[in-house]
Enzyme design. Sequence first.
Site, short mmCIF file in Angstrom:
data_model
loop_
_atom_site.label_atom_id
_atom_site.label_comp_id
_atom_site.label_asym_id
_atom_site.label_seq_id
_atom_site.Cartn_x
_atom_site.Cartn_y
_atom_site.Cartn_z
CD GLU B 175 -6.43 4.00 -5.10
OE1 GLU B 175 -6.48 3.63 -6.29
OE2 GLU B 175 -6.76 3.27 -4.15
CG ASP B 304 -5.37 -11.03 -3.09
OD1 ASP B 304 -5.29 -10.85 -4.32
OD2 ASP B 304 -5.54 -10.11 -2.27
#
Lengths: 427, 427
Positions: B175, B304
């Site tokens: 990205e 996470d």
Amino acid sequence: MKSKHDSVLHVVIAGAGFAGLNAAKVLARERKVRLTIIDRTNHHLFQPLLYQVSMAELNPSDIATPIRAFFRRRKNVEVVMGEVTRVDPDARCLHTTAGLLEYDYLVLATGSRHMYFGHDEWEAFAPGLKTLEQATEIRRRVLLAFEKAERAASPEALSQPLTFVIVGGGPTGVELAGAIGEMARHSLRREFRKIDPRATRVILLEGGNRILAGFHPDLIARAMRDLEALGVEVRLNTMVTEIDADGVRAGDERIAASTVLWAAGVAPSSLGRQLGVACDRGGRVVVEPDLSVPGHPEIFVAGDLAHVANEDGEPLPGVGGVALQEGVFIGKLLRRELRGAASRKHFRYHDKGSMATIGHNKAIAEIGRLRLGGYPAWLAWVFIHIYYLTGFHNRVFVMLQWAWAYFTRRRNMRLILGKGWRFYGDK
Amino acid sequence: MKSKHDSVLHVVIAGAGFAGLNAAKVLARERKVRLTIIDRTNHHLFQPLLYQVSMAELNPSDIATPIRAFFRRRKNVEVVMGEVTRVDPDARCLHTTAGLLEYDYLVLATGSRHMYFGHDEWEAFAPGLKTLEQATEIRRRVLLAFEKAERAASPEALSQPLTFVIVGGGPTGVELAGAIGEMARHSLRREFRKIDPRATRVILLEGGNRILAGFHPDLIARAMRDLEALGVEVRLNTMVTEIDADGVRAGDERIAASTVLWAAGVAPSSLGRQLGVACDRGGRVVVEPDLSVPGHPEIFVAGDLAHVANEDGEPLPGVGGVALQEGVFIGKLLRRELRGAASRKHFRYHDKGSMATIGHNKAIAEIGRLRLGGYPAWLAWVFIHIYYLTGFHNRVFVMLQWAWAYFTRRRNMRLILGKGWRFYGDK
């Protein structure tokens, strides 16, 4: 100065505020001109709405536009990000952090910065509001103060973080005080559990005998009432003699406050004094009626750095409208001169009125002999600011953000950012 | 643990990312719960769009919402801005910068940070993208690099500022690389006079043998072609062995670059290791099938920081979708338990597919057996991100900003902010 019949003359504009940008916009359309704009930042800032960024009502990008974006289609315009370090009128050049810039004509419009009346050490405790960085810092301090209060161990420990002191009762001071009062009473009302944000104290300190000096007494009285309704305590004839991390000394009283904001005085850019001509007591360059510097018809000074007298001999105020008109005037004057005009016109300021906003639905406006307060003044304020806002994108998005805020009373930009997010007491 | 029939139990949620916020949203509606959410920042951040803030396409406030705003109507929810410094599972409390927090149930969802594989000194030269502050810093560096190039004294001096190195070929790296390529080729095209931004080099370094590992080979090939069309050079099997202010060493080659961005690895929050249970090699807590910690049914780990195995025994990836589902699962599990359920369900991840965007009109998406590329994938990407975006205000304004950018190809947030605006060479 090269002959006016030379092919292309180089105009350098230092500072892309209202004065510099508007001079540049006029000159950019002129083929006989090569234009260089130098500014410390990469953006033009719409200063009148800066307090709304600091109060979490607008985004930085809503009121700022990259300078390059204005001139993308003008191949004769060059934009340089850098700082002017020295003006050399005899050699006709600027020393800058981006190298040497020689000019045929110079427009010096480097504005003003905050001034602490000999107490530069106050700046760390009481930031002023001139740049987007300062607006973000003020936002951070104000929002953190509420977080700090919520974490306070005892009811006594609440009072200092919930006390906000604003020094200076001009339009910026009034806007900041009103906005903090409103944020506490409306936007944050339901969000805290241990504190009642309505217990917030907002104290506006003014050294003179009235706030918003220059407005009609009726409007000042109206603004005082509006501020009180938002819980702002206004103290007139009160000089600040001390500012530190724990608060201020105002007159005989010590006020414990975690947040102190400075809206009390500005000093012009120091470049004015390098021109070797008369400056006024504040350091602003006393210019000729055509806004040029005495003895240097190729140098113009505009905006907050210029001392321009009105018909009564009083200097024009350091506001956006004056700077804008001066910029346009210089642009047009140079355009005429490059096209062969032999004489120069004199600058005349067209006073379009003054306004100050206090909060949601509350403002005062003085337009000629028309005096408005409350909702009509606020509506006029909204439309005039949208109208003058620079850039179509900004106009659309500011309007949308305002419409949103109007109906929800939310402040959506309440983000606490920055490395220094830790509380004072944190290890 | 107090008896489940006690009046009110105290649930503490550490971290308001996708996992923590979604657990909190489920539990906030439960009357038998008193909820405390602690986070280092005052906002929930929609991470998947963070790269757009760094690339001047969105405002920080478009993708972040104050945590308090979600719970303003829930009197049983308290939000604390502070950092957890120690977990004490035996005493059932958290030590935090905002004081001690005792809990009946704990949801530990403090996420991950960047990891430089033992080279923490690289962080100063190659920032990662996890927080709004980092996004703003990356934006500043990328935009300043173009300004620096414009000021370069010689054509040779152009190459270093116009070289951008991105380390790591996962979705974030792709990205960032695509967005810089696009900015140079489209958004900034007309704005510079001395440089041609299309001369920009964007180099994407990946240590493995393919970018976007996990996607179907056809889609990876498609993404490679899309990146090349934007001028991005992809180098596979290339390890970075050196990063400093002047560039990187990649394999045998030294690449001179003013801007290096890090998208190569994350490490979980160090709090996991304090629980005294097994962690995986990376430091993530290996949780039970109900996401609780072995031996501590009152502690849950999500996002996470949790190592959750899928049906094949592979750990689930550290992406927003996994964290969100884990958060909702824990919220519902606790709600059932507080209402008297005797047994706990097992967490099952519902894979809704993966997407990565490369640029304007270009993305790849894999949803079950459906594989999309180009415009259809990009359109799916746009709508899914608007749909999952947190907060109605954010949805509306992101949609408007995107629509604006789509038609104008402008990046309106191109503001260079921050104290460190000076160029390296400036005095």
